[in-house]
Scaffold this active site. Structure first.
Site, PDB file in Angstrom:
ATOM      1  CE  LYS A   1      -0.266   3.294   4.831  1.00  0.00           C
ATOM      2  NZ  LYS A   1      -0.260   3.419   6.272  1.00  0.00           N
TER       3      LYS A   1
ATOM      4  CD  GLU B   1      -3.110   5.607   6.722  1.00  0.00           C
ATOM      5  OE1 GLU B   1      -3.088   5.567   5.478  1.00  0.00           O
ATOM      6  OE2 GLU B   1      -2.198   5.131   7.437  1.00  0.00           O
TER       7      GLU B   1
ATOM      8  N   GLY C   1       2.574   2.318  10.990  1.00  0.00           N
ATOM      9  CA  GLY C   1       3.609   3.343  10.875  1.00  0.00           C
ATOM     10  C   GLY C   1       4.318   3.670  12.182  1.00  0.00           C
TER      11      GLY C   1
ATOM     12  CG  HIS D   1      -5.955   2.088   5.193  1.00  0.00           C
ATOM     13  ND1 HIS D   1      -5.529   3.014   6.119  1.00  0.00           N
ATOM     14  CD2 HIS D   1      -4.944   1.201   5.053  1.00  0.00           C
ATOM     15  CE1 HIS D   1      -4.306   2.684   6.518  1.00  0.00           C
ATOM     16  NE2 HIS D   1      -3.926   1.591   5.880  1.00  0.00           N
TER      17      HIS D   1
ATOM     18  CG  ASN E   1      -1.758   1.230   1.350  1.00  0.00           C
ATOM     19  OD1 ASN E   1      -1.830   2.028   0.412  1.00  0.00           O
ATOM     20  ND2 ASN E   1      -2.405   1.419   2.489  1.00  0.00           N
TER      21      ASN E   1
ATOM     22  CB  SER F   1       5.036  -1.888  12.249  1.00  0.00           C
ATOM     23  OG  SER F   1       4.684  -0.543  12.553  1.00  0.00           O
TER      24      SER F   1
ATOM     25  CD  GLU G   1      -3.495  -2.181   7.483  1.00  0.00           C
ATOM     26  OE1 GLU G   1      -2.347  -2.381   7.070  1.00  0.00           O
ATOM     27  OE2 GLU G   1      -4.136  -1.157   7.219  1.00  0.00           O
TER      28      GLU G   1
ATOM     29  N   GLY H   1       2.708  -1.134   4.393  1.00  0.00           N
ATOM     30  CA  GLY H   1       2.733   0.279   4.025  1.00  0.00           C
ATOM     31  C   GLY H   1       4.146   0.736   3.739  1.00  0.00           C
TER      32      GLY H   1
HETATM   33  P1  13P Z   1       2.932   0.455   7.790  1.00  0.00           P
HETATM   34  O1  13P Z   1       3.394  -0.855   7.176  1.00  0.00           O
HETATM   35  O2  13P Z   1       3.695   1.645   7.311  1.00  0.00           O
HETATM   36  O3  13P Z   1       2.831   0.342   9.266  1.00  0.00           O
HETATM   37  O4  13P Z   1       1.439   0.697   7.244  1.00  0.00           O
HETATM   38  C1  13P Z   1       0.508  -0.319   7.351  1.00  0.00           C
HETATM   39  C2  13P Z   1      -0.663   0.046   6.530  1.00  0.00           C
HETATM   40  O5  13P Z   1      -1.402   0.954   6.867  1.00  0.00           O
HETATM   41  C3  13P Z   1      -0.883  -0.708   5.295  1.00  0.00           C
HETATM   42  O6  13P Z   1      -2.154  -0.496   4.795  1.00  0.00           O
END
Ligand code: 13P
Length: 244
Positions: free
Chosen positions: A16, A100, A174, A98, A14, A208, A168, A229
């Protein structure tokens, strides 16, 4: 729509809100798709929709995915991208729900359910994200939250062959923090065995994930792959995770 159950493992990138034409050229070079084995691993790269055409047809044996789709199919909805537009742009998968999008853009379980139906109607496999906040975890609410998200955001016509679920935990995204391996295994067991009708769904873990922890996470019972991510922005790291 692709039959998801034929794959042993699913590794989703992803990006983003990251990427540029230059970044994509470099990424493709490093990914070197012609050398990737066409195997039981399903690799999916989910990118900002404006760049879908730049990767269309260039990822084989991997697949192209979007990061969200509109609740609407057409009309006066400025700025939206519909499921049929994603299909026209060679998307075979699309992330929805997601955290976010839920937290920053106010999307509800009901919105997500509509998006999933729109995607399925256009033969795109939805990747539905669920997860709890740290506060919810601390208050022992994780299972309640996940149960509500699953029961309200997955439509009745969804099947194990069409829809992927990604767990997640929001506090793990992150942050470099992850739940313990036991916690991940417990939650995946809960989704597959304690919520009715989901025992044969593919359930991914996200939050992560990197090439150091991917192998032990993907080795857990009931974990069918990962949603990555930050680490997926490095093509070599993404390849390492696929091969973990
Ligand atoms: P990270 O791998 O950066 O923690 O992000 C996870 C994520 O939100 C994937 O959709």
């Amino acid at each position: 729509m692709l039959k998801i159950n034929k794959f042993d493992r699913i590794v989703v990138a992803n990006w983003k809100l990251n990427g540029s034409i230059e970044f994509i050229e470099q990424y493709l070079k490093e990914l070197n798709c012609s050398k990737l084995e066409n195997s039981s691993i399903c690799g999916i790269i989910c990118i900002p929709s404006v760049y879908l055409h730049d990767l269309a047809g260039k990822l084989n044996p991997l697949f192209l995915g979007g990061q969200d789709c509109s609740n609407y199919n057409k009309g006066a909805y400025t700025g939206e991208v519909s499921a049929s537009m994603l299909k026209d742009s060679s998307c075979q998968f699309c992330i929805v729900g997601h955290s976010e999008r839920r937290q920053i853009f106010g999307q509800s379980n009901k919105d997500i359910c509509i998006k999933v139906m729109n995607l399925m109607a256009h033969n795109i496999n939805p990747i539905i994200c669920i997860g709890e906040t740290y506060e919810e975890k601390s208050n022992n609410l994780t299972k309640d939250i996940l149960y509500t998200q699953i029961s309200k955001s997955i439509p009745e016509n969804a099947t194990q062959d069409s829809v992927i679920i990604a767990y997640e935990p929001i506090w793990a995204i992150g942050t470099g923090l992850t739940p313990s391996l036991e916690e991940i295994e417990n939650i995946h067991f809960f989704i597959k065995n304690e919520i009715q009708n989901f025992e044969n769904y593919k359930i991914l873990y996200g939050g992560s994930v990197n090439s150091n922890n991917a192998s032990e996470i993907m080795g857990l019972n009931n974990v069918d792959g990962v949603l990555v991510g930050g680490a997926s922005l490095d093509a070599l790291e993404y390849k390492k995770i696929m091969n973990s």
